[in-house]
Write a protein that holds these residues in place. Structure first.
Motif, mmCIF file in Angstrom:
data_model
loop_
_atom_site.group_PDB
_atom_site.id
_atom_site.type_symbol
_atom_site.label_atom_id
_atom_site.label_comp_id
_atom_site.label_asym_id
_atom_site.label_seq_id
_atom_site.Cartn_x
_atom_site.Cartn_y
_atom_site.Cartn_z
ATOM 1 N N VAL A 1 39.305 39.777 45.073
ATOM 2 C CA VAL A 1 39.468 38.455 45.683
ATOM 3 C C VAL A 1 40.845 38.318 46.324
ATOM 4 C CG1 VAL A 1 39.573 35.970 45.182
ATOM 5 C CG2 VAL A 1 37.740 37.368 44.237
ATOM 6 N N THR A 2 41.872 38.877 45.708
ATOM 7 C CA THR A 2 43.206 38.826 46.301
ATOM 8 C C THR A 2 43.232 39.524 47.660
ATOM 9 O OG1 THR A 2 44.261 38.727 44.132
ATOM 10 C CG2 THR A 2 45.632 39.459 45.969
ATOM 11 N N VAL B 1 42.835 32.715 39.837
ATOM 12 C CA VAL B 1 41.882 31.701 39.376
ATOM 13 C C VAL B 1 40.476 32.293 39.275
ATOM 14 C CG1 VAL B 1 40.744 29.522 39.995
ATOM 15 C CG2 VAL B 1 43.229 29.747 40.210
ATOM 16 N N VAL B 2 40.037 32.970 40.331
ATOM 17 C CA VAL B 2 38.690 33.562 40.327
ATOM 18 C C VAL B 2 38.592 34.651 39.261
ATOM 19 C CG1 VAL B 2 37.044 34.914 41.678
ATOM 20 C CG2 VAL B 2 38.201 32.958 42.715
ATOM 21 N N GLY B 3 39.623 35.455 39.094
ATOM 22 C CA GLY B 3 39.625 36.498 38.069
ATOM 23 C C GLY B 3 39.499 35.938 36.668
ATOM 24 N N ILE C 1 38.179 32.966 35.786
ATOM 25 C CA ILE C 1 36.830 32.397 35.612
ATOM 26 C C ILE C 1 35.807 33.516 35.426
ATOM 27 C CG2 ILE C 1 34.981 31.126 36.781
ATOM 28 C CD1 ILE C 1 37.248 29.430 38.088
ATOM 29 N N ALA C 2 35.879 34.544 36.245
ATOM 30 C CA ALA C 2 34.925 35.655 36.150
ATOM 31 C C ALA C 2 35.063 36.392 34.821
ATOM 32 C CB ALA C 2 35.129 36.614 37.308
ATOM 33 N N ILE D 1 44.554 32.460 44.432
ATOM 34 C CA ILE D 1 43.087 32.379 44.418
ATOM 35 C C ILE D 1 42.496 33.528 43.600
ATOM 36 C CG2 ILE D 1 41.014 32.454 45.865
ATOM 37 C CD1 ILE D 1 42.697 30.967 48.009
ATOM 38 N N GLY D 2 43.054 34.722 43.732
ATOM 39 C CA GLY D 2 42.589 35.863 42.944
ATOM 40 C C GLY D 2 42.774 35.654 41.458
ATOM 41 N N TYR E 1 37.910 41.486 39.561
ATOM 42 C CA TYR E 1 37.772 40.296 40.401
ATOM 43 C C TYR E 1 39.108 39.898 41.023
ATOM 44 C CZ TYR E 1 32.917 39.389 39.268
ATOM 45 O OH TYR E 1 31.555 39.480 39.168
ATOM 46 N N THR F 1 41.034 37.545 50.237
ATOM 47 C CA THR F 1 41.691 36.293 50.621
ATOM 48 C C THR F 1 42.858 36.558 51.549
ATOM 49 O OG1 THR F 1 41.050 35.271 48.526
ATOM 50 C CG2 THR F 1 42.836 34.223 49.743
#
Length: 146
Positions: free
Chosen positions: A29-30, A60-62, A64-65, A57-58, A25, A33
């Protein structure tokens, strides 16, 4: 003298480790983005700005995922199996494939929920699924109100 048979459980099925899910993720996402911000904000890809935002952002999303989607195992004792079966039925899971000691359950919403694998080990069961699903199952089994 021959070796006596062992009754030890076989090793658990390998699933998606937290690190693997995070890296997947984070990287995706990185990159998305950084490319998106370079187009939206008219930043050059040679500039560090889209990559800085992409990394934040990558990350944070990583995280959480990885927390929600890594594979987790739950050991279920024989007395809890009827509760487990009731939970699967209540949540619209149906057996789609059965092997010698493995049963795979899927829900009509499996794209969102993921599959559940039930491994039979004599008087116990192992349940494999996404961490978020296993946590919900643990709460429901602990409440015993199924």
């Amino acid at each position: 003298m021959p070796n006596p048979p062992t009754t030890a459980d076989p090793p658990a099925i390998e699933g998606l480790d937290v690190k693997v899910v995070f890296i997947y993720y984070f990287a995706c996402v990185t990159a998305i983005t950084a490319l998106s911000l370079s187009q939206i904000c008219h930043w050059s890809l040679l500039s560090p700005l889209p990559y800085r935002w992409g990394l934040v952002i990558g990350g944070v999303v990583g995280a959480i995922a990885a927390y929600l989607n890594h594979t987790k195992v739950l050991a279920v004792a024989l007395p809890q199996v009827p509760q487990l079966q009731a939970w699967l039925k209540e949540n619209a899971y149906q057996a789609v494939e059965t092997n010698a000691n493995l049963t795979i359950y899927r829900s009509p919403q499996s794209w969102r929920r993921g599959a559940i694998i039930l491994e039979t080990l004599g008087d116990r069961r192992r349940v494999y699924s996404r961490a978020v699903t296993i946590r919900q199952l643990q709460r429901d089994l602990a409440e015993g109100g199924l």
